[in-house]
Scaffold this motif. Structure first.
Motif, short mmCIF file in Angstrom:
data_model
loop_
_atom_site.label_atom_id
_atom_site.label_comp_id
_atom_site.label_asym_id
_atom_site.label_seq_id
_atom_site.Cartn_x
_atom_site.Cartn_y
_atom_site.Cartn_z
N GLU A 20 28.95 77.15 42.49
CA GLU A 20 29.25 76.10 43.37
C GLU A 20 29.97 76.64 44.49
O GLU A 20 29.87 76.36 45.67
CB GLU A 20 30.40 75.27 42.66
CG GLU A 20 29.89 74.65 41.11
CD GLU A 20 28.77 73.19 41.31
OE1 GLU A 20 28.66 72.89 42.73
OE2 GLU A 20 28.40 72.90 40.55
N THR A 21 31.10 77.64 44.38
CA THR A 21 31.84 78.21 45.33
C THR A 21 32.16 79.63 44.90
O THR A 21 31.95 80.03 43.77
CB THR A 21 33.14 77.52 45.56
OG1 THR A 21 34.02 77.98 44.52
CG2 THR A 21 33.30 75.88 45.45
N SER A 149 37.91 73.84 52.31
CA SER A 149 37.03 74.12 53.39
C SER A 149 35.72 73.42 52.90
O SER A 149 35.51 73.15 51.68
CB SER A 149 36.71 75.54 53.67
OG SER A 149 36.13 76.06 52.66
N PRO A 150 34.50 73.50 53.79
CA PRO A 150 33.24 72.91 53.41
C PRO A 150 32.73 73.65 52.21
O PRO A 150 32.07 73.38 51.31
CB PRO A 150 32.48 73.07 54.58
CG PRO A 150 33.35 73.01 55.81
CD PRO A 150 34.46 73.79 55.11
N LEU A 173 34.02 62.19 52.93
CA LEU A 173 34.63 63.62 52.55
C LEU A 173 35.43 64.10 53.79
O LEU A 173 35.23 63.69 54.79
CB LEU A 173 33.15 64.33 52.89
CG LEU A 173 32.31 64.13 51.66
CD1 LEU A 173 30.90 65.16 52.00
CD2 LEU A 173 32.55 64.13 50.25
N THR A 174 36.40 65.01 53.24
CA THR A 174 37.37 65.54 54.24
C THR A 174 37.73 66.92 53.83
O THR A 174 37.43 67.31 52.72
CB THR A 174 38.42 64.73 54.38
OG1 THR A 174 39.39 65.15 55.33
CG2 THR A 174 39.33 64.82 52.97
N PHE A 179 36.48 73.36 60.87
CA PHE A 179 35.37 74.71 60.40
C PHE A 179 34.28 74.58 61.27
O PHE A 179 33.69 73.41 61.48
CB PHE A 179 35.00 74.51 59.03
CG PHE A 179 36.09 75.08 57.96
CD1 PHE A 179 36.09 76.54 57.73
CD2 PHE A 179 37.13 74.16 57.61
CE1 PHE A 179 37.43 76.89 57.16
CE2 PHE A 179 38.05 74.59 56.50
CZ PHE A 179 38.33 75.63 56.45
N PRO A 180 33.68 75.56 61.99
CA PRO A 180 32.27 75.55 62.88
C PRO A 180 30.96 74.64 62.24
O PRO A 180 30.72 73.86 63.09
CB PRO A 180 32.11 76.95 63.21
CG PRO A 180 33.07 77.76 62.37
CD PRO A 180 33.77 76.90 61.52
N ASP A 181 31.16 74.96 61.05
CA ASP A 181 29.89 73.89 60.40
C ASP A 181 30.06 72.56 59.94
O ASP A 181 29.33 72.08 59.12
CB ASP A 181 29.01 75.04 59.53
CG ASP A 181 30.10 75.34 58.29
OD1 ASP A 181 31.38 75.03 58.55
OD2 ASP A 181 29.97 75.67 56.95
N TRP A 182 31.15 72.12 60.27
CA TRP A 182 31.62 70.75 59.63
C TRP A 182 32.10 69.81 60.68
O TRP A 182 32.65 69.99 61.58
CB TRP A 182 33.03 71.04 58.79
CG TRP A 182 33.65 69.74 58.37
CD1 TRP A 182 34.73 68.92 58.68
CD2 TRP A 182 33.16 69.22 57.10
NE1 TRP A 182 34.91 68.07 57.69
CE2 TRP A 182 33.88 68.19 56.92
CE3 TRP A 182 32.01 69.29 56.15
CZ2 TRP A 182 33.54 67.20 55.68
CZ3 TRP A 182 31.75 68.62 54.96
CH2 TRP A 182 32.61 67.44 54.86
#
Ligand SMILES: Cc1cc2nc3c(=O)[nH]c(=O)nc-3n(C[C@H](O)[C@H](O)[C@H](O)COP(=O)(O)OP(=O)(O)OC[C@H]3O[C@@H](n4cnc5c(N)ncnc54)[C@H](O)[C@@H]3O)c2cc1C
Ligand code: FES
Length: 275
Positions: A20-21, A149-150, A173-174, A179-182
């Motif tokens: 997942e992460t 983070s995402p 969602l938060t 973040f650049p991709d968020w």
């Protein structure tokens, strides 16, 4: 399926592992004849790896999923590290189910507000899946989920696509910082709950996450007018036996493993000490 002796570990096979992460993996496990035992959302199981030891984890799959049990496990120490090192096809020990689970009957007819942070989504996911499988029993569903983070969000496509696509359901969602991709919301979960200004009428709020998040979510819900009886949380205490015998997890007269881990805020307010 056997529900014979919850103290006796059974062998279970790892069917699949989802990374997942960097710190969290979801393990899908099955007993010899399917599910090792029946359970309700919010209940847990002791997973063991020989000769390392055992630790307790929330069952994150819904009881309506009959293929396997799922556990989302964060690397924190001995047992979780060794669970992370396993491969599909290998076996682990499992005993359970433990704990009281969420009050799914009392929640019927109510709007539901789920508030999760990080790995705290694990027990909520079991309940969310159960509520979607019994959709007519519950009103509007709001899910607030936050992570650092995402990349720290678990079950991403399920949350963003499957859950957000359910009838009468909103997903919010938060993440803690930019973040650049968020492109979504930025800020801590309790602040976001306040900003979303949920109203308490005919609603139950169910929250799980790091203790610091829970502390401020409870304050936010209080300010929004939620009564302690309308707020449910699930506690993580150090545990050993899981069945109310060793005294490792008590808060005054209450054993978190047996009488919890799910409590309303009204019940927690009656208990002594820190949780
Ligand atoms: C009801 C319940 C449900 C849970 N559900 C989940 C879940 O779904 N997913 C998940 O990832 N985790 C879950 N947990 C947490 C998990 O059980 C613990 O993180 C467990 O300790 C992991 O075991 P371990 O052997 O990997 O880690 P441990 O070796 O026990 O170490 C875990 C952490 O605790 C510290 N620690 C170790 N011993 C002590 C001590 N004596 N005193 C203080 N700190 C100590 C370690 O330094 C480390 O930071 C749940 C816990 C409970 C009670
Ligand atoms: S873990 Fe032993 S009494 Fe709760």
């Amino acid at each position: 399926m056997s529900n014979a002796n919850p103290l006796m570990p059974q062998m279970a096979t790892i069917l699949d592992i989802i990374a997942e992460t960097p710190e969290i993996k979801t393990l899908r496990v099955s007993g010899k004849d399917g599910l090792p035992f029946d359970f309700m959302p919010g209940q847990c199981a002791m997973l063991s790896v020989l000769p390392v030891g055992e630790a307790i984890f929330s069952i994150t799959s819904s009881p309506t999923c009959r293929d396997c049990l799922e556990f989302s496990i964060k690397k924190t120490g001995k047992v979780s590290n060794s669970l992370h090192s396993l491969e599909p096809g290998q076996q682990i020990g499992i005993r359970g189910p433990y704990g009281n689970g969420f009050p799914v009957e009392e929640m019927k007819g109510k709007d539901l507000l789920f508030i999760g942070g990080g790995i705290g989504l694990a027990p909520l996911r079991s309940l969310i899946g159960y509520c979607f499988a019994n959709r007519d029993h519950y009103g509007q569903i709001d899910i607030v989920y936050g992570a650092r983070s995402p990349a720290d969000m678990i079950r991403k496509s399920e949350v963003k696509e499957t859950w957000a696509g359910q009838p009468n359901t909103k997903v919010h969602l938060t993440v803690d910082a930019e973040f650049p991709d968020w492109k979504g919301h930025v800020g801590f979960v309790p602040t976001y709950v306040t900003e979303l200004a949920f109203t308490p009428e005919n609603k139950v709020a169910i929250t799980c996450g790091p203790p610091i998040m829970i502390k401020f979510v409870l304050q936010a819900l209080d300010k929004l007018g939620f009564a302690p009886e309308q707020v449910i949380t699930t506690l993580e205490m150090r545990m050993k036996c899981g069945v109310g015998k060793c005294g490792r997890c008590n808060l005054g007269p209450v054993y978190v493993c047996k009488d919890g881990p799910v409590f309303s805020l009204a019940e927690l307010n009656e208990l002594p000490g820190e949780y």
